[in-house]
Design a protein around this motif. Structure first.
Motif, mmCIF file in Angstrom:
data_model
loop_
_atom_site.group_PDB
_atom_site.id
_atom_site.type_symbol
_atom_site.label_atom_id
_atom_site.label_comp_id
_atom_site.label_asym_id
_atom_site.label_seq_id
_atom_site.Cartn_x
_atom_site.Cartn_y
_atom_site.Cartn_z
ATOM 1 N N MET A 1 0.845 -1.187 0.000
ATOM 2 C CA MET A 1 0.000 0.000 0.000
ATOM 3 C C MET A 1 0.885 1.242 0.000
ATOM 4 O O MET A 1 1.816 1.358 0.773
ATOM 5 N N LYS A 2 0.555 2.160 -0.906
ATOM 6 C CA LYS A 2 1.349 3.389 -1.024
ATOM 7 C C LYS A 2 0.755 4.493 -0.183
ATOM 8 O O LYS A 2 -0.425 4.537 0.073
ATOM 9 N N LYS A 3 1.604 5.450 0.184
ATOM 10 C CA LYS A 3 1.080 6.617 0.907
ATOM 11 C C LYS A 3 0.702 7.689 -0.098
ATOM 12 O O LYS A 3 1.353 7.864 -1.124
ATOM 13 N N ASP A 4 -0.339 8.440 0.206
ATOM 14 C CA ASP A 4 -0.694 9.598 -0.604
ATOM 15 C C ASP A 4 0.447 10.622 -0.509
ATOM 16 O O ASP A 4 1.017 10.799 0.553
ATOM 17 N N ILE A 5 0.791 11.289 -1.632
ATOM 18 C CA ILE A 5 1.756 12.380 -1.495
ATOM 19 C C ILE A 5 1.028 13.677 -1.840
ATOM 20 O O ILE A 5 -0.005 13.662 -2.487
ATOM 21 N N ASN A 6 1.568 14.800 -1.381
ATOM 22 C CA ASN A 6 0.842 16.047 -1.609
ATOM 23 C C ASN A 6 1.469 16.891 -2.727
ATOM 24 O O ASN A 6 2.484 16.532 -3.311
ATOM 25 N N ILE A 7 0.877 18.034 -3.001
ATOM 26 C CA ILE A 7 1.280 18.852 -4.148
ATOM 27 C C ILE A 7 2.744 19.325 -4.031
ATOM 28 O O ILE A 7 3.470 19.347 -5.021
ATOM 29 N N SER A 8 3.189 19.640 -2.810
ATOM 30 C CA SER A 8 4.562 20.142 -2.697
ATOM 31 C C SER A 8 5.569 19.023 -2.959
ATOM 32 O O SER A 8 6.651 19.262 -3.482
ATOM 33 N N GLU A 9 5.172 17.785 -2.618
ATOM 34 C CA GLU A 9 6.073 16.658 -2.913
ATOM 35 C C GLU A 9 6.156 16.402 -4.424
ATOM 36 O O GLU A 9 7.224 16.077 -4.947
ATOM 37 N N VAL A 10 5.044 16.586 -5.118
ATOM 38 C CA VAL A 10 5.072 16.450 -6.585
ATOM 39 C C VAL A 10 5.976 17.529 -7.180
ATOM 40 O O VAL A 10 6.821 17.253 -8.030
ATOM 41 N N ALA A 11 5.820 18.784 -6.687
ATOM 42 C CA ALA A 11 6.622 19.906 -7.189
ATOM 43 C C ALA A 11 8.110 19.627 -6.963
ATOM 44 O O ALA A 11 8.945 19.842 -7.854
ATOM 45 N N LYS A 12 8.436 19.123 -5.772
ATOM 46 C CA LYS A 12 9.830 18.843 -5.414
ATOM 47 C C LYS A 12 10.425 17.772 -6.343
ATOM 48 O O LYS A 12 11.527 17.941 -6.877
ATOM 49 N N LYS A 13 9.656 16.694 -6.565
ATOM 50 C CA LYS A 13 10.112 15.617 -7.453
ATOM 51 C C LYS A 13 10.371 16.139 -8.859
ATOM 52 O O LYS A 13 11.295 15.681 -9.540
ATOM 53 N N ALA A 14 9.502 17.069 -9.320
ATOM 54 C CA ALA A 14 9.620 17.568 -10.691
ATOM 55 C C ALA A 14 10.634 18.712 -10.780
ATOM 56 O O ALA A 14 10.999 19.135 -11.882
ATOM 57 N N SER A 17 7.963 24.771 -9.301
ATOM 58 C CA SER A 17 7.224 25.400 -8.203
ATOM 59 C C SER A 17 5.843 24.747 -8.041
ATOM 60 O O SER A 17 5.335 24.124 -8.972
ATOM 61 N N ILE A 18 5.269 24.954 -6.867
ATOM 62 C CA ILE A 18 3.914 24.452 -6.613
ATOM 63 C C ILE A 18 2.939 25.070 -7.603
ATOM 64 O O ILE A 18 2.026 24.405 -8.118
ATOM 65 N N ALA A 19 3.145 26.359 -7.923
ATOM 66 C CA ALA A 19 2.264 27.059 -8.860
ATOM 67 C C ALA A 19 2.254 26.359 -10.219
ATOM 68 O O ALA A 19 1.201 26.254 -10.869
ATOM 69 N N THR A 20 3.415 25.874 -10.643
ATOM 70 C CA THR A 20 3.484 25.186 -11.940
ATOM 71 C C THR A 20 2.667 23.888 -11.903
ATOM 72 O O THR A 20 1.902 23.592 -12.823
ATOM 73 N N VAL A 21 2.836 23.124 -10.826
ATOM 74 C CA VAL A 21 2.066 21.879 -10.699
ATOM 75 C C VAL A 21 0.569 22.214 -10.732
ATOM 76 O O VAL A 21 -0.211 21.574 -11.442
ATOM 77 N N SER A 28 -4.564 25.692 -16.427
ATOM 78 C CA SER A 28 -4.682 27.156 -16.488
ATOM 79 C C SER A 28 -3.285 27.751 -16.634
ATOM 80 O O SER A 28 -2.361 27.346 -15.953
ATOM 81 N N GLY A 29 -3.115 28.687 -17.544
ATOM 82 C CA GLY A 29 -1.833 29.365 -17.747
ATOM 83 C C GLY A 29 -0.838 28.483 -18.467
ATOM 84 O O GLY A 29 -1.001 27.266 -18.548
ATOM 85 N N PRO A 30 0.214 29.070 -19.028
ATOM 86 C CA PRO A 30 1.150 28.331 -19.871
ATOM 87 C C PRO A 30 2.139 27.487 -19.048
ATOM 88 O O PRO A 30 2.601 27.926 -18.000
ATOM 89 N N GLU A 33 5.814 22.227 -22.527
ATOM 90 C CA GLU A 33 5.301 20.890 -22.832
ATOM 91 C C GLU A 33 6.092 19.802 -22.093
ATOM 92 O O GLU A 33 5.511 18.869 -21.532
ATOM 93 N N SER A 34 7.421 19.934 -22.075
ATOM 94 C CA SER A 34 8.240 18.901 -21.431
ATOM 95 C C SER A 34 7.982 18.873 -19.912
ATOM 96 O O SER A 34 7.952 17.813 -19.302
ATOM 97 N N THR A 35 7.762 20.044 -19.332
ATOM 98 C CA THR A 35 7.473 20.120 -17.896
ATOM 99 C C THR A 35 6.127 19.469 -17.603
ATOM 100 O O THR A 35 5.968 18.690 -16.660
ATOM 101 N N ARG A 36 5.134 19.773 -18.443
ATOM 102 C CA ARG A 36 3.809 19.177 -18.283
ATOM 103 C C ARG A 36 3.902 17.648 -18.300
ATOM 104 O O ARG A 36 3.369 16.968 -17.428
#
Lengths: 336, 336
Positions: A1-14, A17-21, A28-30, A33-36
């Motif tokens: 079973m995996k743990k849920d991760i939150n938005i800041s953890e996704v931003a950190k992995k990528a 910024s959190i705003a980009t995620v 919304s907003g540009p 493509e590679s980041t997306r």
């Protein structure tokens, strides 16, 4: 079973910024493509679910259970759901159900849907458990209990019937009555449960030194008509038998009707047993022999095991096997 | 159908700030008890649902349908759900189901739950439609289609069987065969559908100048055993009859078994007809007469009507009645 991760953890992995995620989630907003693509692959990989209420995220529990079933025909699943509902009600949990028709793409979609709807755990009934199912379940941050399939090998908690043992014991009962020549009407070839039942019957007969290669057999889809056709094919093969075992009641009823239409008396000429004990067994005046096991109990045990997993906040392997009882009635006789 | 209102409208109605409403929702920070009560009563009255994702709020549709059913036993509901699923799949909608067991408190809770889970509309199958149901549905901002009950009087869209007409036509068929003395085995007294069927049968008999007060009748719970017991009570009453009509197949099968156990031949001594045509009618060798109507079609039409309401973004009254066909088989005979 995996743990849920939150938005800041996704931003950190990528490495963004959190705003980009957030822009990727909300479209919304540009965003490059590679980041997306990178963010989308991280979301896919980690199972991060953006589309949930902040408030529901803050709450640990929703007291809601999801249930995916592969069919709703036949009284078995209805009784299972009844058993599940009874236990959940006692614990003030609600139940949301989906029906997959045993289609893998639907099952996959329903796991996602139920997770989006923030269930605390999922009961999963399927015809055949595959490694693709295991992959889905391993990625989920909530516990899953499998119903009707033995997933001990995959170490996924499950509640199941003793398909092999009960079929073996039923055949042994007919052997004890002196039967030595059998016919077998089985279920679909891709069904794990049908295959376990067939193996149980055949092992019992092998154990009594019966040549199982000589046993006339047919397969069908569990329905009455299909049992009738399977029996007719066996009768036309000209092979001899004093007892017929069918994988379920529906096919056993179809077999009985076919035998009588061909002039056989039951149980004088042929004994008939279904590896099942449903309302159909009570519908005919000539009481069908069978194996009783409780679907309500299956539902009870499944719900109880899932609640235990939810309360322990971890997923651990546990398997429950529902007890059974062979019931010999008017449709079988002692051989002379 | 009511419109959803938002947090600022709730605040305006209560004469307080948005922050105060928010504190009540989230149970955070102090709020005067009288203010809390006022806000809670406005939420209750308007049906405002704070507990939803901002994002889901922004999206008009979730492409998700809720379905509340009163039971899952018997093939009827399974086929209905199959019909619903087929139509929803064609239109890329998903289905979330709950089972209420016909309990009003559960039904009420399930309406709330499905709304919280942001379904676009609800299919509602119930045993008996009451004004309490109408009150719940009128408050919902999403369309509801009622299955299995005629809610024309309440002007709520519905899909139903022609219970009265098909029962009347079935009885008229037996009258045409020359039967003049009947017995009737009915359903539960609180069931609207069972009462409509009984009225259809009795009106047919009245139309043929038969004194309906002299007709031996019993009621039961739709199960085989209950049909057996009902028949036995009628036999013991000593009243004469050449034809038995039962409200469903299960009770008709029970009645046939009971008649045979008491030495009656079917159809030589007694003709039997069930106002139904399920798998049970096929289970016995002696083919039971009945009325065929499609549950799959009921599900199809219900889903189609609900989608039409969702797409039109308004709730309008429409009623669909599923066609039927009387099937006379081996269990009935022409009187001499």
């Amino acid at each position: 079973m995996k743990k849920d991760i939150n938005i800041s953890e996704v931003a950190k992995k990528a490495g963004v910024s959190i705003a980009t995620v957030s822009r990727v989630f909300n479209n919304s907003g540009p965003v490059k493509e590679s980041t997306r693509k990178l963010i989308e692959s991280i979301i896919e990989e980690t199972g991060y679910l953006p589309n949930i209420l902040a408030r529901e995220l803050a709450e640990k529990r929703t007291n809601l259970i999801g249930m995916i079933v592969h069919n709703l025909t036949g009284e078995g699943m209805a009784r299972t759901i009844q058993g599940v509902s009874d236990i959940l009600e006692e614990h003030a949990f609600n139940l949301l159900m989906t029906c997959s028709n045993g289609n893998f793409e639907s099952e996959k979609k329903h796991f996602e849907l139920l997770r989006l709807k923030r269930v605390d755990g999922i009961l999963f009934a399927t015809r055949n458990f595959t490694k693709e199912h295991k992959e889905i379940i391993d990625k989920l941050p909530i516990p899953v209990v499998v119903l009707l399939q033995d997933t001990e090998k995959e170490q996924i908690p499950c509640v199941t019937f003793a398909n092999y043992s009960m079929a073996k014991e039923a055949a042994e009962n007919l052997l004890k009555l002196g039967h030595r020549s059998f016919a077998y009407i089985g279920g679909p070839e891709h069904s794990a449960n049908a295959n376990e039942r067939k193996a149980g019957v055949m092992d019992a007969l092998k154990g009594a030194d019966i040549d199982i290669n000589s046993i006339p057999a047919s397969t069908g889809n569990y329905h009455i008509e299909s049992g009738y056709e399977g029996m007719e094919a066996i009768i036309k093969s000209g092979k001899k038998f004093s007892a017929v075992i069918a994988v379920n009641d529906g096919m056993a009823i179809g077999a009985m009707n076919c035998l009588m239409d061909h002039g056989f008396s039951i149980p004088e000429d042929v004994s008939v047993l279904g590896l099942d004990d449903t309302v159909l067994a009570k519908a005919s005046r000539l009481k069908l022999s069978g194996v009783h096991y409780s679907y309500t109990k299956l539902g009870d045990e499944g719900a109880a095991l899932l609640l235990k997993q939810i309360q322990s906040e971890s997923s651990f392997f546990e398997k429950k096997v529902i007890p059974y009882k062979v019931n010999l009635r008017q449709s079988v006789r002692l051989m002379n």
